[in-house]
Design a protein around this motif. Structure first.
Motif, PDB file in Angstrom:
ATOM      1  N   GLY A 221       0.806  -1.212   0.000  1.00 50.77           N
ATOM      2  CA  GLY A 221       0.000   0.000   0.000  1.00 50.77           C
ATOM      3  C   GLY A 221       0.838   1.261   0.000  1.00 50.77           C
ATOM      4  N   ILE A 222       1.968   1.223   0.690  1.00 52.45           N
ATOM      5  CA  ILE A 222       2.875   2.371   0.682  1.00 52.45           C
ATOM      6  C   ILE A 222       3.479   2.546  -0.706  1.00 52.45           C
ATOM      7  CG2 ILE A 222       4.978   3.357   1.671  1.00 52.45           C
ATOM      8  CD1 ILE A 222       4.394   1.655   4.203  1.00 52.45           C
ATOM      9  N   ARG A 223       3.922   1.430  -1.296  1.00 50.15           N
ATOM     10  CA  ARG A 223       4.546   1.496  -2.631  1.00 50.15           C
ATOM     11  C   ARG A 223       3.564   1.966  -3.690  1.00 50.15           C
ATOM     12  NH1 ARG A 223       5.925  -3.795  -1.570  1.00 50.15           N
ATOM     13  NH2 ARG A 223       4.642  -4.485  -3.336  1.00 50.15           N
ATOM     14  N   LYS A 224       2.340   1.476  -3.610  1.00 47.88           N
ATOM     15  CA  LYS A 224       1.338   1.754  -4.656  1.00 47.88           C
ATOM     16  C   LYS A 224       0.189   2.580  -4.071  1.00 47.88           C
ATOM     17  CE  LYS A 224       0.514  -2.595  -5.629  1.00 47.88           C
ATOM     18  NZ  LYS A 224      -0.092  -3.729  -6.351  1.00 47.88           N
ATOM     19  N   PHE A 225       0.539   3.602  -3.320  1.00 45.22           N
ATOM     20  CA  PHE A 225      -0.473   4.330  -2.556  1.00 45.22           C
ATOM     21  C   PHE A 225      -1.511   5.004  -3.439  1.00 45.22           C
ATOM     22  CE2 PHE A 225      -1.982   8.003  -0.012  1.00 45.22           C
ATOM     23  CZ  PHE A 225      -2.528   7.299   1.056  1.00 45.22           C
ATOM     24  N   ASP A 226      -1.092   5.523  -4.561  1.00 45.38           N
ATOM     25  CA  ASP A 226      -2.034   6.248  -5.423  1.00 45.38           C
ATOM     26  C   ASP A 226      -3.173   5.356  -5.904  1.00 45.38           C
ATOM     27  OD1 ASP A 226      -0.572   8.540  -5.092  1.00 45.38           O
ATOM     28  OD2 ASP A 226       0.440   8.428  -7.041  1.00 45.38           O
ATOM     29  N   SER A 227      -2.879   4.075  -6.150  1.00 51.16           N
ATOM     30  CA  SER A 227      -3.912   3.164  -6.640  1.00 51.16           C
ATOM     31  C   SER A 227      -4.639   2.425  -5.513  1.00 51.16           C
ATOM     32  CB  SER A 227      -3.300   2.138  -7.601  1.00 51.16           C
ATOM     33  OG  SER A 227      -2.408   1.272  -6.917  1.00 51.16           O
ATOM     34  N   LEU A 228      -4.162   2.553  -4.281  1.00 54.46           N
ATOM     35  CA  LEU A 228      -4.796   1.862  -3.147  1.00 54.46           C
ATOM     36  C   LEU A 228      -6.213   2.397  -2.945  1.00 54.46           C
ATOM     37  CD1 LEU A 228      -4.319  -0.124  -0.706  1.00 54.46           C
ATOM     38  CD2 LEU A 228      -3.745   1.931   0.630  1.00 54.46           C
ATOM     39  N   PRO A 229      -7.231   1.516  -2.880  1.00 56.42           N
ATOM     40  CA  PRO A 229      -8.599   1.997  -2.641  1.00 56.42           C
ATOM     41  C   PRO A 229      -8.717   2.724  -1.304  1.00 56.42           C
ATOM     42  CG  PRO A 229      -8.617  -0.258  -3.464  1.00 56.42           C
ATOM     43  CD  PRO A 229      -7.189   0.065  -3.151  1.00 56.42           C
ATOM     44  N   ALA A 230      -9.678   3.619  -1.199  1.00 59.20           N
ATOM     45  CA  ALA A 230      -9.863   4.398   0.031  1.00 59.20           C
ATOM     46  C   ALA A 230     -10.331   3.531   1.187  1.00 59.20           C
ATOM     47  CB  ALA A 230     -10.863   5.530  -0.204  1.00 59.20           C
ATOM     48  N   LEU A 231     -11.009   2.430   0.893  1.00 58.33           N
ATOM     49  CA  LEU A 231     -11.477   1.498   1.926  1.00 58.33           C
ATOM     50  C   LEU A 231     -11.357   0.095   1.354  1.00 58.33           C
ATOM     51  CD1 LEU A 231     -12.794   1.106   4.723  1.00 58.33           C
ATOM     52  CD2 LEU A 231     -15.027   1.282   3.600  1.00 58.33           C
ATOM     53  N   MET A 232     -10.573  -0.762   2.027  1.00 58.15           N
ATOM     54  CA  MET A 232     -10.311  -2.082   1.460  1.00 58.15           C
ATOM     55  C   MET A 232     -10.136  -3.127   2.556  1.00 58.15           C
ATOM     56  SD  MET A 232      -7.270  -3.200  -1.200  1.00 58.15           S
ATOM     57  CE  MET A 232      -5.999  -3.646  -0.002  1.00 58.15           C
ATOM     58  N   ASN A 233     -10.853  -4.234   2.417  1.00 53.68           N
ATOM     59  CA  ASN A 233     -10.638  -5.380   3.294  1.00 53.68           C
ATOM     60  C   ASN A 233      -9.292  -6.032   2.998  1.00 53.68           C
ATOM     61  OD1 ASN A 233     -13.169  -5.256   4.577  1.00 53.68           O
ATOM     62  ND2 ASN A 233     -14.131  -6.536   3.013  1.00 53.68           N
ATOM     63  N   VAL A 234      -8.688  -6.597   4.045  1.00 55.83           N
ATOM     64  CA  VAL A 234      -7.473  -7.394   3.887  1.00 55.83           C
ATOM     65  C   VAL A 234      -7.718  -8.717   4.604  1.00 55.83           C
ATOM     66  CG1 VAL A 234      -4.984  -7.507   4.201  1.00 55.83           C
ATOM     67  CG2 VAL A 234      -6.094  -5.286   3.915  1.00 55.83           C
ATOM     68  N   GLY A 235      -7.896  -9.776   3.849  1.00 55.77           N
ATOM     69  CA  GLY A 235      -8.205 -11.061   4.460  1.00 55.77           C
ATOM     70  C   GLY A 235      -7.851 -12.217   3.553  1.00 55.77           C
ATOM     71  N   LEU A 236      -8.305 -13.397   3.976  1.00 55.78           N
ATOM     72  CA  LEU A 236      -8.030 -14.622   3.235  1.00 55.78           C
ATOM     73  C   LEU A 236      -9.100 -14.924   2.199  1.00 55.78           C
ATOM     74  CD1 LEU A 236      -7.173 -16.915   6.290  1.00 55.78           C
ATOM     75  CD2 LEU A 236      -5.555 -15.637   4.902  1.00 55.78           C
ATOM     76  N   GLY A 237     -10.346 -14.547   2.529  1.00 58.18           N
ATOM     77  CA  GLY A 237     -11.469 -14.938   1.692  1.00 58.18           C
ATOM     78  C   GLY A 237     -12.001 -16.322   2.006  1.00 58.18           C
ATOM     79  N   ILE A 238     -11.416 -16.988   3.016  1.00 53.84           N
ATOM     80  CA  ILE A 238     -11.905 -18.289   3.493  1.00 53.84           C
ATOM     81  C   ILE A 238     -11.907 -18.270   5.015  1.00 53.84           C
ATOM     82  CG2 ILE A 238     -11.146 -19.650   1.490  1.00 53.84           C
ATOM     83  CD1 ILE A 238      -8.694 -20.481   3.129  1.00 53.84           C
ATOM     84  N   ASP A 239     -12.746 -19.093   5.622  1.00 56.75           N
ATOM     85  CA  ASP A 239     -12.791 -19.142   7.077  1.00 56.75           C
ATOM     86  C   ASP A 239     -12.852 -20.587   7.559  1.00 56.75           C
ATOM     87  OD1 ASP A 239     -15.389 -19.828   6.413  1.00 56.75           O
ATOM     88  OD2 ASP A 239     -16.332 -18.115   7.398  1.00 56.75           O
ATOM     89  N   TYR A 240     -12.699 -20.761   8.876  1.00 57.73           N
ATOM     90  CA  TYR A 240     -12.732 -22.068   9.511  1.00 57.73           C
ATOM     91  C   TYR A 240     -13.557 -21.970  10.785  1.00 57.73           C
ATOM     92  CZ  TYR A 240      -8.622 -22.864   6.534  1.00 57.73           C
ATOM     93  OH  TYR A 240      -7.763 -22.961   5.463  1.00 57.73           O
ATOM     94  N   SER A 241     -14.087 -23.093  11.233  1.00 58.96           N
ATOM     95  CA  SER A 241     -14.803 -23.105  12.507  1.00 58.96           C
ATOM     96  C   SER A 241     -13.806 -23.056  13.659  1.00 58.96           C
ATOM     97  CB  SER A 241     -15.672 -24.360  12.627  1.00 58.96           C
ATOM     98  OG  SER A 241     -14.864 -25.509  12.830  1.00 58.96           O
ATOM     99  N   VAL A 242     -14.291 -22.640  14.834  1.00 59.42           N
ATOM    100  CA  VAL A 242     -13.439 -22.629  16.026  1.00 59.42           C
ATOM    101  C   VAL A 242     -12.902 -24.037  16.291  1.00 59.42           C
ATOM    102  CG1 VAL A 242     -13.432 -22.268  18.527  1.00 59.42           C
ATOM    103  CG2 VAL A 242     -14.569 -20.613  17.021  1.00 59.42           C
TER     104      VAL A 242
END
Length: 306
Positions: A221-242
């Motif tokens: 995000g620092i390197r490509k700050f100009d193209s970084l969306p103003a609001l963006m999730n950062v995750g895996l896109g998958i989940d697991y049960s406890v």
């Protein structure tokens, strides 16, 4: 470029400082003793003196479900003060670039998963960490309002999913799920216990990302700050049960016992999975598997002073 990292002594901050990309910058990483983010006067004075070109705002009071339930006033007030003082002071001093870290608890408790960035403030929050969530929402909206009033200020917010990893807290009162499980299962193995207790039925689903991957995204995000969306999730896109997290930790540690469930304990939201389409379109994806992340976390835990 001169880069200020708030919360540099925390898990996210320490993982970020380990990222090789940051060697190209001059880093300001004040301790709490050097900069009290709860004091607007101190924050503004520090920023005016050091004039960073870019701010990574990773500071805040953090904790697991037990800590949030026990101290809702502190989680709301301390985080509101920290966020307001830092963001507003950056604006007043004229610092133009910031990456502010939100939290997936900003999303409504009953929202359809995966949680999209547009869902913030679209429903009731999860009561067990509502104070912390409100403070994070306030910070994101303040960044948004500043950009709306003057687009020369670019204060962007990343919303990470749940995190774990090196430099995590393993105290059972203040820790998040995975470090708490690592400690419980490791102690069970060492003492020869045949059962480990799980809060609730273990069917609640969670998305936990290795903190080094968030550091990688921030560096990008620092390197490509100009193209970084103003609001963006950062995750895996998958989940697991406890239950699956407990089994994964047991597999890494070598615990051969069983598990019991305490159905009287609070479990929080049934599911919390963030959408990752915006991040993938931007060009970023998490690289650390669950097993790899647990192995690194357990290695760090074993080397802690006992």
């Amino acid at each position: 470029m001169k880069l200020l990292i708030t919360g540099a002594g925390g898990m996210v901050g320490k993982n970020l400082l380990e990222n090789p990309d940051l060697s190209r910058y001059e880093i300001l990483r004040p301790t709490r003793a050097e900069l009290n983010l709860g004091s607007r006067e101190q924050v503004e004075s520090y920023l005016d003196k050091h004039r960073p070109d870019f701010v990574i705002h990773a500071a805040g009071r953090v904790g697991g479900i037990q800590a949030n339930i026990k101290n809702p006033v502190a989680f709301l007030v301390e985080n509101v003060d920290i966020n307001r003082n830092l963001i507003a002071s950056c604006h007043n001093v004229g610092i133009k670039k910031m990456i502010n870290l939100g939290s997936s608890c900003m999303y409504p408790r009953n929202a359809e998963n995966p949680l999209k960035e547009s869902m913030v403030l679209q429903g009731e929050l999860e009561p067990t960490n509502e104070g912390y969530a409100l403070a994070k929402i306030m910070a994101q909206r303040l960044c948004q309002y500043i950009m709306k009033e003057d687009p020369s200020f670019q204060y962007k917010t990343l919303i990470p999913c749940n995190l774990y990893g090196r430099f995590d807290h393993f105290d059972p009162v203040n820790s998040h799920l995975i470090p708490a499980v690592v400690r419980k299962v490791d102690e069970a193995k060492k003492t020869g216990a045949t059962q480990v207790e799980i809060w609730g039925d273990g069917e609640a689903r969670r998305e936990f990302m290795y903190a080094g991957d968030l550091a990688d995204c921030i560096a990008a995000g620092i390197r490509k700050f100009d193209s970084l969306p103003a609001l963006m999730n950062v995750g895996l896109g998958i989940d697991y049960s406890v239950n699956e997290y407990y089994k994964a930790v047991a597999d890494v540690i070598g615990y051969k016992g069983g598990f019991t469930h305490d159905l009287t304990k609070p479990v929080g939201m049934k599911r919390k999975l963030v959408a990752t389409e915006i991040a993938q379109t931007w060009g970023w994806k998490s690289q650390t598997s669950l097993r790899q992340g647990i192995e690194k976390t357990y290695e760090y835990y074993l080397n802690l002073p006992q």
